[in-house]
Motif scaffolding. Structure first.
Motif, PDB file in Angstrom:
ATOM      1  N   ILE A  65     -11.401  -0.044   4.300  1.00 39.71           N
ATOM      2  CA  ILE A  65     -11.160   0.232   5.506  1.00 39.71           C
ATOM      3  C   ILE A  65     -10.072  -0.847   6.169  1.00 39.71           C
ATOM      4  O   ILE A  65      -9.055  -1.056   5.720  1.00 39.71           O
ATOM      5  CB  ILE A  65     -12.654  -1.291   5.583  1.00 39.71           C
ATOM      6  CG1 ILE A  65     -14.122  -1.027   5.534  1.00 39.71           C
ATOM      7  CG2 ILE A  65     -12.406  -1.750   7.148  1.00 39.71           C
ATOM      8  CD1 ILE A  65     -15.024  -1.632   4.965  1.00 39.71           C
ATOM      9  N   GLU A  66      -9.367   0.008   7.448  1.00 42.26           N
ATOM     10  CA  GLU A  66      -8.470  -0.065   7.693  1.00 42.26           C
ATOM     11  C   GLU A  66      -8.346  -1.644   8.243  1.00 42.26           C
ATOM     12  O   GLU A  66      -9.415  -2.022   8.361  1.00 42.26           O
ATOM     13  CB  GLU A  66      -8.357   0.679   9.362  1.00 42.26           C
ATOM     14  CG  GLU A  66      -6.844   1.032   9.824  1.00 42.26           C
ATOM     15  CD  GLU A  66      -6.067   2.010   8.870  1.00 42.26           C
ATOM     16  OE1 GLU A  66      -5.079   1.771   9.018  1.00 42.26           O
ATOM     17  OE2 GLU A  66      -6.692   2.799   8.387  1.00 42.26           O
ATOM     18  N   GLY A  67      -7.155  -1.628   7.851  1.00 45.79           N
ATOM     19  CA  GLY A  67      -6.621  -3.512   8.475  1.00 45.79           C
ATOM     20  C   GLY A  67      -7.429  -4.405   6.981  1.00 45.79           C
ATOM     21  O   GLY A  67      -6.918  -6.193   7.128  1.00 45.79           O
ATOM     22  N   TYR A  68      -8.028  -4.342   5.954  1.00 43.30           N
ATOM     23  CA  TYR A  68      -8.543  -5.514   5.058  1.00 43.30           C
ATOM     24  C   TYR A  68      -7.764  -4.132   3.333  1.00 43.30           C
ATOM     25  O   TYR A  68      -7.437  -3.083   3.589  1.00 43.30           O
ATOM     26  CB  TYR A  68      -9.729  -5.304   4.863  1.00 43.30           C
ATOM     27  CG  TYR A  68     -10.506  -5.753   6.450  1.00 43.30           C
ATOM     28  CD1 TYR A  68     -10.527  -6.756   6.908  1.00 43.30           C
ATOM     29  CD2 TYR A  68     -10.930  -5.253   7.042  1.00 43.30           C
ATOM     30  CE1 TYR A  68     -11.306  -7.558   8.235  1.00 43.30           C
ATOM     31  CE2 TYR A  68     -11.538  -5.372   8.637  1.00 43.30           C
ATOM     32  CZ  TYR A  68     -11.679  -7.108   8.709  1.00 43.30           C
ATOM     33  OH  TYR A  68     -11.647  -7.627   9.871  1.00 43.30           O
ATOM     34  N   GLU A  69      -7.653  -5.589   3.342  1.00 42.41           N
ATOM     35  CA  GLU A  69      -7.855  -4.943   1.283  1.00 42.41           C
ATOM     36  C   GLU A  69      -8.520  -4.584   0.420  1.00 42.41           C
ATOM     37  O   GLU A  69      -9.832  -5.543   0.830  1.00 42.41           O
ATOM     38  CB  GLU A  69      -6.285  -6.234   0.631  1.00 42.41           C
ATOM     39  CG  GLU A  69      -5.510  -6.318   1.790  1.00 42.41           C
ATOM     40  CD  GLU A  69      -4.671  -7.313   0.706  1.00 42.41           C
ATOM     41  OE1 GLU A  69      -3.684  -6.628  -0.460  1.00 42.41           O
ATOM     42  OE2 GLU A  69      -3.733  -8.423   1.499  1.00 42.41           O
ATOM     43  N   ALA A  70      -8.816  -4.035  -0.907  1.00 43.15           N
ATOM     44  CA  ALA A  70      -9.410  -4.104  -1.342  1.00 43.15           C
ATOM     45  C   ALA A  70     -10.475  -5.216  -1.583  1.00 43.15           C
ATOM     46  O   ALA A  70     -11.379  -5.106  -1.679  1.00 43.15           O
ATOM     47  CB  ALA A  70      -9.268  -2.936  -2.341  1.00 43.15           C
ATOM     48  N   ASP A  71      -9.089  -5.902  -1.792  1.00 40.89           N
ATOM     49  CA  ASP A  71      -9.210  -7.663  -2.665  1.00 40.89           C
ATOM     50  C   ASP A  71     -10.686  -7.387  -1.676  1.00 40.89           C
ATOM     51  O   ASP A  71     -11.061  -8.648  -2.047  1.00 40.89           O
ATOM     52  CB  ASP A  71      -8.354  -8.492  -2.588  1.00 40.89           C
ATOM     53  CG  ASP A  71      -7.789  -7.645  -4.082  1.00 40.89           C
ATOM     54  OD1 ASP A  71      -8.164  -7.157  -4.861  1.00 40.89           O
ATOM     55  OD2 ASP A  71      -6.530  -8.893  -4.455  1.00 40.89           O
ATOM     56  N   ASP A  72     -10.483  -7.622  -0.823  1.00 38.09           N
ATOM     57  CA  ASP A  72     -11.214  -8.279   0.494  1.00 38.09           C
ATOM     58  C   ASP A  72     -12.568  -8.095   0.636  1.00 38.09           C
ATOM     59  O   ASP A  72     -13.885  -8.312   0.772  1.00 38.09           O
ATOM     60  CB  ASP A  72     -11.234  -8.005   2.014  1.00 38.09           C
ATOM     61  CG  ASP A  72      -9.906  -9.301   1.976  1.00 38.09           C
ATOM     62  OD1 ASP A  72     -10.074  -9.915   2.173  1.00 38.09           O
ATOM     63  OD2 ASP A  72      -9.066  -8.198   3.136  1.00 38.09           O
ATOM     64  N   LEU A  73     -13.117  -6.181   0.621  1.00 38.75           N
ATOM     65  CA  LEU A  73     -13.261  -5.731   0.460  1.00 38.75           C
ATOM     66  C   LEU A  73     -14.837  -6.087  -0.755  1.00 38.75           C
ATOM     67  O   LEU A  73     -15.976  -6.171  -0.742  1.00 38.75           O
ATOM     68  CB  LEU A  73     -13.648  -4.090  -0.059  1.00 38.75           C
ATOM     69  CG  LEU A  73     -12.870  -3.440   1.279  1.00 38.75           C
ATOM     70  CD1 LEU A  73     -12.796  -2.094   1.227  1.00 38.75           C
ATOM     71  CD2 LEU A  73     -13.153  -3.860   2.508  1.00 38.75           C
ATOM     72  N   ILE A  74     -14.006  -6.363  -2.106  1.00 41.10           N
ATOM     73  CA  ILE A  74     -14.814  -6.847  -3.078  1.00 41.10           C
ATOM     74  C   ILE A  74     -15.180  -8.245  -3.299  1.00 41.10           C
ATOM     75  O   ILE A  74     -16.458  -8.161  -3.253  1.00 41.10           O
ATOM     76  CB  ILE A  74     -13.561  -6.729  -4.733  1.00 41.10           C
ATOM     77  CG1 ILE A  74     -13.325  -5.255  -4.740  1.00 41.10           C
ATOM     78  CG2 ILE A  74     -13.927  -7.586  -5.420  1.00 41.10           C
ATOM     79  CD1 ILE A  74     -12.321  -5.302  -5.791  1.00 41.10           C
ATOM     80  N   ALA A  75     -14.958  -8.798  -2.320  1.00 42.60           N
ATOM     81  CA  ALA A  75     -15.407 -10.250  -2.369  1.00 42.60           C
ATOM     82  C   ALA A  75     -16.301 -10.172  -1.128  1.00 42.60           C
ATOM     83  O   ALA A  75     -17.154 -10.930  -1.122  1.00 42.60           O
ATOM     84  CB  ALA A  75     -14.027 -11.344  -1.261  1.00 42.60           C
TER      85      ALA A  75
END
Length: 794
Positions: A65-75
């Motif tokens: 997702i544009e504007g977010y890091e993979a870590d944020d999606l994982i969280a």
């Protein structure tokens, strides 16, 4: 790794989450977030799309997702899953994700096959998962350019958080901190800690649209998967994947996985023992049964010699006690005239308790009288040599070997000068160059679909490993005879391939004649003055001892300077220097790249450590080791020149490596003075004058380069002047050397990343140098682009 995870996991949902572009919401909070990171290597960038394609091919869900890091999606998805009552495993060892660990969320380090739970987080950070963010806010992160508070590392931050409870309490009560420097930093840099907290806290409320149900594990679509594997040329994976998922291999993929062999109709053979012969149980490269004979009488050996004369060629291999051809004892000789047959002639196998060996006298040839402690059932060394010498020296009989130069040197010490010769290793090197290694094991697998017997199978490994002369004859037979047989089989395949690939001239006029030249060079050796090396070694030892004292004084305590772990603790815990980053082992990184940054910042201790390492390497790698490698009989070092290692066609020197004797430092140049000629002789250094650049000037038709060569200009200095914008007169030799690296690097397609590593500069600087080079010589870029386009077209 992804295939293994899908196969081994008991999870019912899986997804791969990707970063997008580097700019995220964190850059709005702190403009310099991750600003210090170099651009990714150019070679890596095209792989990003392929990794996504591989994920799709395995029918695994993926999201970014544009504007977010993979870590944020994982969280975010970890929160959604746990709220739905699921247990979550995060497949990563990234410390930034440890804040997510709970009794319902664990991490899994797939490289180490290790689970990471709350206890492991405490071990890493000194606090539980719920306080990881507080510790990171104080310590910062040099990798992501998170500021933190200057002088506070992970260990200190954990202690402070444990003492005060959390970050807000610590900052509110900063006046209570006893250490003056830390107290002052906490008061003055409180806002930096709060900003850092915003940066390191993972966002668990990203507006994701893909529901968890879309992550359900699904079987791959066979056509899509095999299309991807075929396109990527993952030939060996095709059958593995088919078996793993129970898929049918498309005909095109099956054909692309074909491997050439001696005979298409390979059949397994049946183990059988008969009168000193064994039918080899493993070999699948038929025709017919494989017969290996243990030759234990002179009559049997003479019979083999007659067979060799009738055949006109023989694959020959020697079994010895070591890889050093100048000191190894001959243990036995292996012969094969046709695929599927072979013999082993044991000559020096002995009882394990015996210490008998062979005395080589003056170094000219082996003592043929034999020795005590030999096992029964072996022809005497003298008799065997007398029988084999005529046929192995007969110019009408072709001798085939795998790295035959070694066997030539062994047998020469027993009075046998092998000629003429063929070498399967070089046949492979000429036809398949840098595609793969050219050892017999890998070639047997590639060309014969056959796994050879490993040395450890017959000689053991670790503490139980023995030299081949202590291997019983029955165990030695299959291993030794196989060497000659496989060499014979490979010769049948590769000699024909040489013709098919139109490389006969390269092999016959360049590589094969060079074997005898290198054989002579290696046997002759290079004279070394041990007195010079001993003197240098003592000098280096004194310099090392002095530096150690200076380093201990600067550190304020003694420690093992040679220990990266202890050095890291001194630099980043005791002295509080910036840039400390722990690796997977939990120790700080203290490589040259880390120390160079500290040196550039003016810190004295890392400067002394680099000097300490330099002198330690010169002593251990060169002065001490070279003395040990001087042959006591010849008084010389006998390096090995490998023809089939460098993909460029250059020779490679090893045991000892004489190509890496230092030259850039005064101490390195002193080591070179230890290499001396015999009385009445002179050491001569001859080299092409910038041959690659001259070829480039011609084939690419670069007028500026051609003019420089016609006018006898120093091309490297000229490049340095134009790229680095410095005058040629009085130029620093290091600047010219950097320009030389650019000149030759660009010819061989070096990337900005590769040049940055070579010159110890940033990727950005390296990219600027390359762009400046192409601006100066646009014809080179045009030639390279046209050549690549032509190669792709044809």
């Amino acid at each position: 790794m992804l295939m293994k995870l899908v196969e081994d996991t008991d999870a019912d949902h899986i997804a791969v989450l990707f970063d997008t572009k580097r700019k995220t919401f964190r850059n709005d909070i702190y403009e310099d977030y991750k600003a210090n990171r170099d651009a990714p290597p150019e070679e890596l960038i095209p792989q990003f799309a392929l990794v996504r394609e591989a994920t799709d091919a395995l029918n695994v869900a993926r999201l970014e997702i544009e504007g977010y890091e993979a870590d944020d999606l994982i969280a975010t998805y970890a929160r959604h899953a746990t709220e739905a009552g699921a247990d979550v495993t995060i497949v990563s060892s990234d410390k930034d994700l440890m804040q997510l660990v709970t009794d319902k969320v664990t991490m899994y380090d797939a490289m180490k096959n290790k689970r990471i739970g709350p206890d492991e987080v405490v071990e890493k950070f000194g606090v539980g998962p719920d306080r990881v963010v507080d510790v990171q806010s104080l310590a910062g992160d040099s990798t992501d350019n998170v500021p933190g508070i200057y002088g506070i590392g992970i260990k200190t931050a954990a202690q402070l958080i444990n003492d005060f409870g959390d970050l807000d309490s610590l900052l509110a009560r900063a006046e209570e901190v006893k250490q003056p420097k830390k107290r002052e930093s906490l008061i003055n840099e409180a806002d930096a800690a709060r900003v850092s907290r915003q940066l390191v806290t993972l966002k668990d409320d990203v507006p994701v649209e893909m529901p968890l149900s879309d992550f359900q594990i699904k079987q791959p679509e066979s056509e899509q998967l095999f299309d991807f594997l075929s396109k990527m040329e993952f030939k060996s994976l095709v059958s593995v994947v088919a078996n793993k998922y129970g898929l049918t291999v498309p005909e095109t993929s099956r054909n692309s996985n074909a491997i050439s062999s001696v005979d298409a109709d390979r059949t397994d053979t049946t183990p059988e023992q008969t009168d000193g012969k064994s039918r080899h149980p493993k070999l699948k490269a038929a025709p017919g049964d494989t017969t290996y004979e243990l030759v234990q009488t002179t009559d049997a050996l003479k019979s083999w010699v007659d067979h060799i004369y009738k055949q006109g060629s023989v694959a020959v291999d020697t079994e010895t006690t070591s890889l050093d051809s100048m000191t190894a004892d001959l243990v036995g000789i292996c012969l094969s005239c046709e695929p599927g047959e072979g013999c082993y002639v044991p000559l020096g196998h002995r009882q394990a308790e015996s210490q008998g060996g062979f005395d080589f006298g003056d170094g000219g040839s082996g003592d043929l009288s034999g020795s005590t402690g030999l096992l029964p059932g072996q022809i005497s060394m003298g008799e065997a040599i007398a029988i084999l010498k005529p046929v192995l020296e007969d110019p009408s009989i072709l001798k085939i070997g795998q790295n035959i130069k070694y066997d030539m040197q062994i047998l020469a010490r027993y009075g046998i000068e092998i000629t003429p010769i063929d070498d399967t290793m070089l046949l492979s090197y000429v036809t398949e160059g840098g595609l793969h290694g050219h050892g017999m094991d890998s070639m047997a697998s590639r060309h014969l679909d056959y796994e050879t017997i490993k040395f450890s199978t017959v000689a053991g490994s670790g503490k139980s490993k023995v030299t081949f002369d202590l291997v019983p004859l029955d165990k030695a037979l299959d291993y030794a005879a196989e060497d000659a047989d496989i060499t014979c089989r490979l010769h049948h395949v590769l000699k024909q391939k040489l013709v098919e690939d139109r490389l006969v001239t390269v092999y016959e006029t360049l590589e094969r004649p060079l074997i005898s030249v290198l054989d002579t060079m290696e046997r002759t050796g290079i004279k070394v003055d041990s007195n010079v090396l001993s003197s240098l070694s003592r000098d280096f030892a004194a310099r090392i001892a002095d530096l150690e004292i200076e380093i201990h004084e600067l550190a304020g305590r003694p420690f093992n300077v040679a220990s990266p772990k202890q050095l890291g603790e001194v630099l980043f815990d005791d002295l509080g220097l910036p840039g400390g980053k722990k690796g997977k082992t939990g120790a700080y990184g203290t490589g040259v790249d880390v120390l160079d940054v500290l040196v550039a910042d003016g810190h004295e201790l890392p400067t002394k450590v680099l000097e300490f390492r330099q002198f330690s390497k010169l002593k251990s790698t060169y002065t001490d080791t070279l003395i040990e490698q001087i042959n006591p009989t010849t008084g010389r070092v006998h390096t090995s020149y490998a023809q089939a290692v460098a993909s460029t066609g250059r020779l490679s020197s090893s045991d000892p490596n004489l190509q890496n004797i230092p030259i850039r430092t005064e101490e390195g140049r002193k080591i070179r003075t230890a290499f001396i000629p015999d009385d009445g002789y002179t050491l001569l250094s001859a080299d092409y004058s910038q041959i690659e650049l001259r070829l480039l000037a011609h084939v690419a038709d670069i007028d500026a380069l051609k003019e420089a060569f016609h006018n006898n200009l120093d091309v490297h200095a000229m490049t340095a002047s134009q790229v680095f914008d410095v005058p040629i007169e009085g130029m620093d030799p290091m600047v010219r050397r950097n320009a030389k690296a650019i000149n030759f690097g660009i010819i061989y397609g070096i990337s900005a990343f590769g040049l940055a590593r070579q010159l110890n500069i940033s990727n950005g600087e390296a990219k600027a140098y390359i762009e400046a080079y192409f601006e100066r010589y646009p014809g080179i870029r045009q030639y390279m682009d046209e050549t690549i386009a032509h190669a792709k077209e044809y």
